[in-house]
Design an enzyme around this catalytic site. Structure first.
Site, PDB file in Angstrom:
ATOM      1  N   GLY A 185      -5.978 -91.024  63.451  1.00  0.00           N
ATOM      2  CA  GLY A 185      -6.855 -91.527  64.497  1.00  0.00           C
ATOM      3  C   GLY A 185      -8.079 -92.268  63.996  1.00  0.00           C
ATOM      4  O   GLY A 185      -8.567 -93.199  64.644  1.00  0.00           O
ATOM      5  N   THR A 229       1.281 -87.472  68.385  1.00  0.00           N
ATOM      6  CA  THR A 229       0.689 -87.586  69.721  1.00  0.00           C
ATOM      7  C   THR A 229       1.699 -88.206  70.667  1.00  0.00           C
ATOM      8  O   THR A 229       2.445 -89.090  70.260  1.00  0.00           O
ATOM      9  CB  THR A 229      -0.524 -88.544  69.619  1.00  0.00           C
ATOM     10  OG1 THR A 229      -1.491 -87.921  68.807  1.00  0.00           O
ATOM     11  CG2 THR A 229      -1.094 -88.901  70.970  1.00  0.00           C
ATOM     12  N   THR A 281      -0.584 -93.767  67.795  1.00  0.00           N
ATOM     13  CA  THR A 281      -0.367 -92.469  67.164  1.00  0.00           C
ATOM     14  C   THR A 281      -0.618 -92.617  65.668  1.00  0.00           C
ATOM     15  O   THR A 281      -0.603 -93.730  65.139  1.00  0.00           O
ATOM     16  CB  THR A 281       1.059 -91.955  67.454  1.00  0.00           C
ATOM     17  OG1 THR A 281       1.227 -90.668  66.854  1.00  0.00           O
ATOM     18  CG2 THR A 281       2.120 -92.897  66.918  1.00  0.00           C
ATOM     19  N   GLY A 282      -0.849 -91.506  65.005  1.00  0.00           N
ATOM     20  CA  GLY A 282      -1.114 -91.568  63.574  1.00  0.00           C
ATOM     21  C   GLY A 282      -2.552 -91.191  63.267  1.00  0.00           C
ATOM     22  O   GLY A 282      -3.213 -90.520  64.066  1.00  0.00           O
ATOM     23  N   VAL A 312     -12.530 -84.801  66.367  1.00  0.00           N
ATOM     24  CA  VAL A 312     -11.848 -85.437  67.494  1.00  0.00           C
ATOM     25  C   VAL A 312     -11.293 -86.758  66.985  1.00  0.00           C
ATOM     26  O   VAL A 312     -11.988 -87.486  66.274  1.00  0.00           O
ATOM     27  CB  VAL A 312     -12.831 -85.666  68.670  1.00  0.00           C
ATOM     28  CG1 VAL A 312     -12.209 -86.552  69.730  1.00  0.00           C
ATOM     29  CG2 VAL A 312     -13.267 -84.336  69.275  1.00  0.00           C
ATOM     30  N   GLY A 313     -10.055 -87.056  67.338  1.00  0.00           N
ATOM     31  CA  GLY A 313      -9.439 -88.297  66.869  1.00  0.00           C
ATOM     32  C   GLY A 313      -9.515 -89.404  67.900  1.00  0.00           C
ATOM     33  O   GLY A 313     -10.388 -89.413  68.774  1.00  0.00           O
TER      34      GLY A 313
END
Ligand code: ASP
Length: 326
Positions: A238, A184, A235-236, A213-214
């Site tokens: 979620g 992201t 990031t990563g 959805v994250g």
């Protein structure tokens, strides 16, 4: 899985950091203090994104316009496989995008599960500026984008389509985030007026379950900005940020006196202490405070972030928990 040794180490790390919040400020290596304007963003694709944001910042633009302009760069780049066009699709081959944006007055906008629209961040900006709402999802978000003049287009590039078909053939039901399939872009900026803003945009986890959805469009999980204190993005995997409201946590730790670096470290340690199985995932936090100090921390080696200010333009490797625990 956590073991007792890691748990004890984490507890010690946590208390050591808390006790030094008010006595010293930990800055990223070689970082001069109090820089303004400044823009920071996650991963290598943050380098060209920062330049677009920098142009706005150095023309005395607002941080909110800078972060929107900045993250549009990877959104439009089909070679960036984790954001916008060219992003990895979900299990069924649909590219579904998540994004959010937040300004210095606590205004925010977000879109999730948005399909066939190349610039989710600009749709999120319009949700913020032109509706009384914070978040629009799926079909409603797409209809809103079309009303605002955006066109639909196919976001599944040939390269992504072929790789997805290969993945289907191999039956690799990989829902986990590892260093190959996420990235992201989260961007934070402090403008010449001293105001902070942030933006975050992603195609999410590769081959995710349809409808997933994250954290990236969730205010507080993938992004948070408090103009009195600082801003954070993530990031990563979620789900780990969602369970801990990670970016809000980072900002609140800064409010209690932590430097951006300390706050990111504490937030990662919180995840490690609370969430079983954290060691199988990557999570990276990036933070910027009101003074222009920044910091980052992650679980696994491999996370880097881009910084642009008058003094510097560089990509920095984040420190990580796994090496600290070793
Ligand atoms: N945080 C994003 C998500 O979970 C993906 C990433 O940044 O790696 O959707």
């Amino acid at each position: 899985m956590r073991n007792r040794r890691d748990f004890l180490k984490l507890s010690l790390l946590g208390s050591a950091l808390t006790s030094c919040f008010t006595s010293r400020t930990v800055l990223a290596a070689g970082q001069p203090k109090s820089q303004r304007p400044i823009v920071v963003s996650t991963w290598e694709h943050g380098m060209p994104a920062n330049l677009a944001a920098w142009k706005v910042l150095t023309e005395n633009g607002k941080s909110i316009d800078a972060v929107e302009a900045g993250v549009r760069v990877p959104e439009a780049d089909p070679d960036v496989r984790t954001v916008g066009i060219g992003g990895y699709p979900d299990r069924d081959g649909n590219v579904t995008l998540d994004a959010c944006i937040m300004d210095s007055n606590m205004n925010c906008g977000s879109v999730a599960y948005l399909q066939n629209i190349k610039h989710p961040i600009s749709v999120a900006r319009k949700v913020m500026d032109e509706t009384p709402h914070v978040m629009l999802v799926g079909k409603g978000a797409q209809e809103f984008a079309l009303q605002k003049g955006y066109q639909t287009e196919n976001l599944l590039t040939e390269k992504s389509r072929l790789e997805w078909q290969e993945w289907l053939k191999n039956g690799q039901a990989r829902q986990q985030i590892n260093i190959e399939n996420h990235d992201t872009i989260g961007m934070l900026a402090l403008d010449t007026f001293g105001n902070l803003s942030g933006a975050c945009t992603t195609s999410g986890a590769a081959y995710k379950l349809p409808g997933r959805v994250g954290d990236s469009p969730i205010i507080g999980a993938g992004l948070y900005v408090d103009n009195e204190i600082g801003a954070a993005t993530a990031t990563g995997m979620g789900e780990l940020m969602m369970k801990t409201v990670g970016c809000h946590l980072v900002v609140e730790l800064m409010r209690q006196g932590a430097s951006p670096q300390q706050a990111c470290e504490q937030a990662v340690q919180r995840i490690a202490r609370k969430l079983d199985g954290y060691a199988d995932y990557q999570v990276g936090f990036l933070a910027l405070n009101k003074q222009g100090d920044y910091g980052a921390y992650c679980i696994q080696p491999g996370f880097n972030y881009a910084v642009k200010s008058v003094q510097t333009e560089r990509l920095i490797n984040s420190d990580n928990l796994m090496e600290t625990l070793r």
